[in-house]
Design a protein around this motif. Structure first.
Motif, PDB file in Angstrom:
ATOM      1  N   GLU A 170       0.896  -1.301   0.073  1.00 11.81           N
ATOM      2  CA  GLU A 170      -0.099  -0.061  -0.007  1.00 11.81           C
ATOM      3  C   GLU A 170       0.884   1.345  -0.006  1.00 11.81           C
ATOM      4  O   GLU A 170       0.379   2.418  -0.078  1.00 11.81           O
ATOM      5  N   ARG A 171       2.145   0.911   0.242  1.00 14.43           N
ATOM      6  CA  ARG A 171       3.133   2.255   0.182  1.00 14.43           C
ATOM      7  C   ARG A 171       3.727   2.366  -0.957  1.00 14.43           C
ATOM      8  O   ARG A 171       4.077   1.659  -1.731  1.00 14.43           O
ATOM      9  N   LYS A 234       0.304   4.000  -5.153  1.00 17.17           N
ATOM     10  CA  LYS A 234       0.312   2.986  -3.960  1.00 17.17           C
ATOM     11  C   LYS A 234       1.004   1.892  -4.554  1.00 17.17           C
ATOM     12  O   LYS A 234       0.357   1.295  -5.813  1.00 17.17           O
TER      13      LYS A 234
END
Length: 356
Positions: A170-171, A234
């Motif tokens: 998600e990063r 993301k």
């Protein structure tokens, strides 16, 4: 007896000067005749009357400086070709540093000097590998000339990046890397490791990536990194100049994992001071073992050191019976990996993955 290179190569305020040939190697000020080893700005300066370099280096100089500033007259010479100037035979040999980088091989009256510029010995899928050339005097850099610097395989560092991507999908992973050489090498290493998705670029990196592709280095799908569209980033890899990963530009990305690809990431305090969460020890310069191996392979009884940790290398050479000389050339080592920091204790592999 052939003349010693000390009698026909001398240090001047402009840089290293070949007297019988009437030209400078990587001069730091505008001169009449310049031989340029590669396109980094600390070696390739604007304003020379005549420039001799590989076709790739000339193309990089034009892209970075503009046609007019890259040399009023530009003479391309490919590795292996020989050109004579003032009785001096000039040949270029691959340096393995960045695309088009070359060592300058000079022969005059039976005496040979090799000015290596910046170089590395690790494999690089974006440029030709370093070629050792036997000589009487070898002129070397010493960016990482301390025993503490032993670069790990770059493939292992890229695997660390991909592992982090798998752990934190998600990063956004934003990687600081220099625009010329490091960026394109990292892209190719990621492609070889199986990363087929788009790689997003800060605007400052885009033009040289286009040039690399024009010169035959395939980089795969690339896209601009627009922080306004951070949701789309993301789980993505974003490449940016090292300065950008530390400012507000990077912080606007989606929970960024900040990484930097540099030989200096071997130094724990350097990474910590820069707020680097994921240090990647990927260097475009020879490490301590590679410097010494290269000196063994060229077999020169005398080695001149242009910039970097010259004191440590000259001392090590003396212990091996090789005459070392620090040239103290001003202005080199200012782009690329940057100037040497104070070297503290390196991080171990167990402490966050900065490998020895």
């Amino acid at each position: 007896m052939p003349p010693h290179p000390e009698s026909w190569l001398r240090v001047t305020p402009q840089g290293l000067y070949c007297e019988p040939g009437g030209f400078f190697i990587d001069p730091v000020r505008p001169v009449g005749r310049a031989v340029i080893t590669h396109g980094h700005a600390d070696h390739a300066r604007p304003g020379h009357d005549a420039v001799l370099a590989t076709p790739e280096t000339l193309a990089i100089m034009r892209a970075r400086m503009g046609e007019g500033a890259a040399g009023a007259a530009q003479q391309p010479i490919r590795p292996g070709e020989v050109l004579e100037q003032g009785g001096v035979a000039i040949r270029l040999a691959p340096a393995g540093h960045v695309l088009g980088s070359a060592q300058v091989v000079l022969d005059w009256q039976g005496s040979r000097a090799v000015i290596s510029g910046d170089y590395k010995r690790q494999r690089d899928p974006t440029c030709a590998p370093f070629e050792p050339v036997p000589c009487d005097v070898f002129v070397t850099e010493a960016t990482f000339a301390l025993p503490v610097f032993r670069h790990p395989p770059p493939e292992a560092e890229v695997a660390k990046l991909l592992k982090s991507l798998a752990l934190f999908p998600e990063r956004t992973h934003v990687v600081g890397c220099y625009a010329l050489g490091k960026c394109q090498r990292l892209i190719r290493l990621l492609r070889e490791a199986g990363w087929d998705a788009q790689i997003h670029l800060h605007g400052a990196l885009a033009s040289l990536c286009r040039l690399y592709e024009e010169l035959g280095v395939a980089l795969g799908p690339l896209a601009p990194a627009t922080v306004a569209n951070k949701a789309a980033l993301k789980g993505a890899i974003v490449l940016a100049p090292p300065s950008a990963v530390q400012d507000r530009w990077a912080r606007r990305l989606a929970e960024p994992v900040v990484a930097v690809a540099s030989g200096w990431m071997r130094v724990r305090q350097r990474a910590k001071m820069r707020g680097v969460e994921l240090p990647l020890v990927i260097s475009d310069h020879a490490d301590w073992d590679e410097l010494n191996r290269t000196i063994d392979e060229v077999g020169a009884p005398e080695v001149w050191v242009t910039h970097g940790r010259d004191d440590a290398l000259v001392h090590a050479l003396a212990l091996r019976g090789i005459r070392g000389r620090a040239l103290h050339l001003v202005g080199l080592g200012e782009e690329d990996e940057g100037p040497a920091p104070e070297v503290a204790e390196p991080a171990s592999a167990a402490e966050g993955g900065v490998q020895a």
